[in-house]
Design a protein around this motif. Structure first.
Motif, PDB file in Angstrom:
ATOM      1  N   ASN A   1     -15.532  -5.265   0.382  1.00 20.09           N
ATOM      2  CA  ASN A   1     -14.307  -4.987  -0.398  1.00 20.09           C
ATOM      3  C   ASN A   1     -13.942  -6.107  -1.361  1.00 20.09           C
ATOM      4  O   ASN A   1     -12.958  -6.010  -2.082  1.00 20.09           O
ATOM      5  CB  ASN A   1     -13.106  -4.783   0.546  1.00 20.09           C
ATOM      6  N   PRO A  31      -3.225   0.075  -5.322  1.00 20.83           N
ATOM      7  CA  PRO A  31      -3.099  -0.938  -4.275  1.00 20.83           C
ATOM      8  C   PRO A  31      -4.274  -1.915  -4.295  1.00 20.83           C
ATOM      9  O   PRO A  31      -5.429  -1.520  -4.340  1.00 20.83           O
ATOM     10  CB  PRO A  31      -3.092  -0.125  -2.981  1.00 20.83           C
ATOM     11  N   LEU A  61       0.838  -1.201   0.000  1.00 22.76           N
ATOM     12  CA  LEU A  61       0.000   0.000   0.000  1.00 22.76           C
ATOM     13  C   LEU A  61       0.872   1.250   0.000  1.00 22.76           C
ATOM     14  O   LEU A  61       0.609   2.223  -0.710  1.00 22.76           O
ATOM     15  CB  LEU A  61      -0.920  -0.001   1.231  1.00 22.76           C
ATOM     16  N   ARG A 107      -6.332   3.142   4.985  1.00 19.98           N
ATOM     17  CA  ARG A 107      -6.314   2.719   3.584  1.00 19.98           C
ATOM     18  C   ARG A 107      -6.966   1.352   3.408  1.00 19.98           C
ATOM     19  O   ARG A 107      -7.387   0.983   2.316  1.00 19.98           O
ATOM     20  CB  ARG A 107      -4.864   2.661   3.088  1.00 19.98           C
ATOM     21  N   TRP A 108      -7.072   0.590   4.481  1.00 12.26           N
ATOM     22  CA  TRP A 108      -7.672  -0.731   4.414  1.00 12.26           C
ATOM     23  C   TRP A 108      -9.143  -0.665   4.013  1.00 12.26           C
ATOM     24  O   TRP A 108      -9.656  -1.583   3.382  1.00 12.26           O
ATOM     25  CB  TRP A 108      -7.539  -1.443   5.755  1.00 12.26           C
ATOM     26  N   LEU A 124      -9.395  -0.743   0.334  1.00 13.74           N
ATOM     27  CA  LEU A 124      -8.549  -1.712  -0.362  1.00 13.74           C
ATOM     28  C   LEU A 124      -9.395  -2.781  -1.050  1.00 13.74           C
ATOM     29  O   LEU A 124     -10.269  -3.390  -0.430  1.00 13.74           O
ATOM     30  CB  LEU A 124      -7.602  -2.381   0.641  1.00 13.74           C
TER      31      LEU A 124
END
Length: 470
Positions: A316, A339, A232, A270-271, A274
């Motif tokens: 996600n 990413p 990432l 950021r997860w 993702l």
């Protein structure tokens, strides 16, 4: 003592196939797997042929549906085997999917032929509930023999089993033989850990990780998270070569947990955005079956479901079905460096969609290759694992690719028991086996496990014969 003949898997990690000789007229076959990597002969077609006598084989028992345990099944049926194929209830659901894929890859793409083969397979599958004895040979009267089998949870993949065989010969002599199949590690996601049997005279024991230990679950989860966060930070893709069944679903389960925890925190992560991409139609189908077979999940997974979470079907998660969509995904991620985590087969990088990702991204340091399972000697996966960290190269489809992407290995996500787990499988029996056959392992792993088993028995003042092919 009953004789055991190995038709694969005794001197390597793949091709598991073991014949238990009950009498001159009766035998059982446990697994009938494909050879891969260094175990694969130069004349691989010849190696696939069933050249041993199957006239006495009364039943085939499948421990689990990984291809190195069931991949020669089409050839066994082609050789004329018409007996029952005994497996667990989940394996009975999964096996036709695996065999259909195996047929398309290595046998035929003729739809009618595949359909006919699958119809025959369905008539021969006998699903047996865990923990219930099932008669396979019953010859009454004077000189009669009785043989029963029982499947117990092995914790390796959904439906995996170890096999207990209880045999009584014509003179009334009794013997118990256990085939471990592939044993799972404790605390693996989704599946309960295997419980040892009461005891046996002979044990056929896998030894894949007979020479090493896995990190605990907390450490391996941290390594998984760190590897992805590294990508990432670099603005790259994490490529995870994974077996379509077992490893893919365990990874999805762990990733859902990490994303859930990140989303629960107030600060941006950021997860949350993702993308987790499963680029394998077969893996996607298996994941659907895993969802259908929720009653076989462990207690922790059941609690997640009870709280309203969907460990194998979260926001996600994206799946790539068509080959066209696959090519577009590879090109897009390689070009943009967006990413993402891509999980694709095959697990040892010996074919499948993962190969296109590796060709496109191995030479770019933004990306990461994350190995979460065993890489057989002679496979591209082993070469990347071995030479990647020192800036080496790998040959794929006759072409050389420099490895600039990061390479991380997490052995703790292996679906195989480690050395301690294998020793505990024996230690926790009330009646220890007097003979142990080590299979499904490279020579170094078998030698190390043999030494540990002999030391264990010596400390307890017990005798054992550990058999391991040179």
């Amino acid at each position: 003592m009953l004789n055991i003949i190995h038709h694969g898997g005794a001197a390597g990690v793949t091709g598991s196939c073991h014949q238990l000789i009950l009498s001159s007229e009766h035998s059982l076959l446990v697994d009938c797997g494909l050879f891969q990597g260094e175990d694969e002969a130069q004349d691989s077609f010849q190696q696939l042929q069933i050249e041993f006598d199957i006239s006495t084989v009364k039943a085939l028992i499948i421990t689990h549906v990984h291809i190195d345990h069931v991949g020669r099944l089409p050839y066994l049926l082609a050789a004329g085997f018409k007996g029952p194929i005994i497996c667990s209830v989940p394996s009975a659901v999964l096996l036709p999917l695996v065999i259909e894929d195996a047929l398309k890859i290595g046998f035929t793409r003729n739809a009618q032929l595949i359909e006919r083969f699958q119809a025959q397979l369905e008539t021969q599958i006998v699903s047996v509930p865990y923990g219930k004895w099932h008669n396979v040979v019953e010859k009454s009267g004077e000189g009669g023999i009785t043989t029963r089998v029982k499947l117990k949870r092995a914790g390796h993949i959904l439906g995996s089993s170890y096999v207990e065989v209880a045999h009584q010969d014509a003179s009334g002599e009794k013997e118990r033989v256990v085939f471990s199949g592939d044993l799972g590690a404790p605390y693996a996601p989704l599946l309960p850990a295997p419980q040892s049997p009461y005891g046996c005279e002979q044990l056929v024991l896998e030894s894949t990780y007979g020479d090493r230990l896995h990190p605990n679950r907390r450490n391996r989860r941290a390594t998984l998270k760190n590897a992805i966060e590294q990508a990432l930070t670099n603005g790259g893709t994490v490529m995870v070569p994974a077996f379509s069944i077992g490893r893919t679903q365990e990874l999805l389960y762990e990733l859902e947990g990490i994303i859930f925890e990140a989303s629960a925190k107030s600060k941006p992560s950021r997860w949350k955005a993702l993308e987790i991409i499963v680029d394998s139609p077969l893996a996607a189908r298996f994941t659907q079956v895993y969802r259908q077979l929720k009653p076989y999940w462990d207690n922790e997974a059941q609690r997640r479901l009870g709280s309203g979470r969907h460990p194998l079907n979260f926001e996600n998660l994206y799946t790539v079905e068509s080959h066209e969509a696959h090519e577009q995904t590879v090109a897009y991620l390689a070009k943009t460096g967006r990413p993402a985590v891509v999980i694709a087969a095959s697990g040892m990088c010996a074919g499948g969609r993962i190969m296109n990702y590796l060709k496109a991204m191995l030479g770019d340091e933004r990306h990461q290759v994350l190995f979460v399972g065993y890489q057989g000697a002679g496979t591209p996966g082993r070469a990347i694992q071995q030479y990647g960290p020192r800036g080496g190269w790998v040959e794929i489809d006759g072409q050389r690719f420099d490895i600039k992407a990061g390479v991380t290995t997490i052995s703790g996500y292996s679906a195989h028991a480690d050395q301690n787990n294998l020793l505990n499988f024996v230690k926790r029996m009330r009646r220890w086996p007097s003979t142990i056959h080590l299979v499904h392992g490279e020579q170094a792993a078998r030698i190390a496990l043999k030494g540990e088993l002999e030391s264990l028995y010596e400390r307890k003042g017990k005798d054992v014969r550990v058999v391991s092919e040179a």
